[in-house]
Design a protein around this motif. Structure first.
Motif, mmCIF file in Angstrom:
data_model
loop_
_atom_site.group_PDB
_atom_site.id
_atom_site.type_symbol
_atom_site.label_atom_id
_atom_site.label_comp_id
_atom_site.label_asym_id
_atom_site.label_seq_id
_atom_site.Cartn_x
_atom_site.Cartn_y
_atom_site.Cartn_z
ATOM 1 N N SER A 161 -59.492 3.469 -4.656
ATOM 2 C CA SER A 161 -59.651 4.920 -4.700
ATOM 3 C C SER A 161 -58.594 5.619 -3.845
ATOM 4 N N LYS A 167 -70.381 -8.440 -1.473
ATOM 5 C CA LYS A 167 -70.499 -6.995 -1.582
ATOM 6 C C LYS A 167 -69.466 -6.304 -0.688
ATOM 7 N N PHE A 168 -69.204 -6.929 0.455
ATOM 8 C CA PHE A 168 -68.233 -6.341 1.397
ATOM 9 C C PHE A 168 -66.828 -6.333 0.787
ATOM 10 N N LEU A 198 -66.080 -6.354 -2.388
ATOM 11 C CA LEU A 198 -66.108 -5.403 -3.485
ATOM 12 C C LEU A 198 -65.979 -3.964 -2.965
ATOM 13 N N ALA A 199 -66.654 -3.674 -1.854
ATOM 14 C CA ALA A 199 -66.589 -2.325 -1.272
ATOM 15 C C ALA A 199 -65.179 -2.031 -0.758
ATOM 16 N N ILE A 200 -64.541 -2.998 -0.131
ATOM 17 C CA ILE A 200 -63.169 -2.818 0.369
ATOM 18 C C ILE A 200 -62.207 -2.622 -0.793
ATOM 19 N N THR A 201 -62.378 -3.390 -1.870
ATOM 20 C CA THR A 201 -61.514 -3.263 -3.035
ATOM 21 C C THR A 201 -61.668 -1.882 -3.676
ATOM 22 N N LEU A 202 -62.873 -1.390 -3.786
ATOM 23 C CA LEU A 202 -63.091 -0.053 -4.345
ATOM 24 C C LEU A 202 -62.487 1.026 -3.446
ATOM 25 N N ALA A 203 -62.599 0.856 -2.141
ATOM 26 C CA ALA A 203 -62.038 1.840 -1.204
ATOM 27 C C ALA A 203 -60.517 1.862 -1.308
#
Length: 88
Positions: A13, A2-3, A5-10
């Motif tokens: 964006s 999840k971490f 995935l969150a970094i990739t989305l950040a």
């Protein structure tokens, strides 16, 4: 997981800010110039001080005394003297 995935989305964006925006006119470059700027002599002439006082507006041009240019060479009837080198 999840971490990551969150970094990739950040990152994705924030990377959108650097992608050029497509316009409906089809021009891919940014044309920011709206007015042509005056260059050098035109700018100085545009920004020069104006004659606002009546004494400046009605001033007569300066009358300079006549000037006769001296002759550059004088023609002499005398025989030319030979030029010799000085020995030291």
């Amino acid at each position: 997981m999840k971490f990551i995935l969150a970094i990739t989305l950040a990152l994705a964006s924030s990377a959108v800010a650097f992608v050029p925006v497509s316009t409906p006119f089809g021009v891919p470059t940014s044309l920011d110039a709206k007015h042509v700027q005056k260059k050098a002599a035109k700018k100085h002439a545009h920004n020069r001080p104006r004659k606002s006082r009546p004494s400046d507006i009605n001033r007569k041009p300066v009358v300079y005394p006549s000037f006769e240019k001296p002759s550059e060479y004088t023609i002499s009837d005398a025989v030319a003297a030979p030029v010799t080198k000085k020995s030291e």
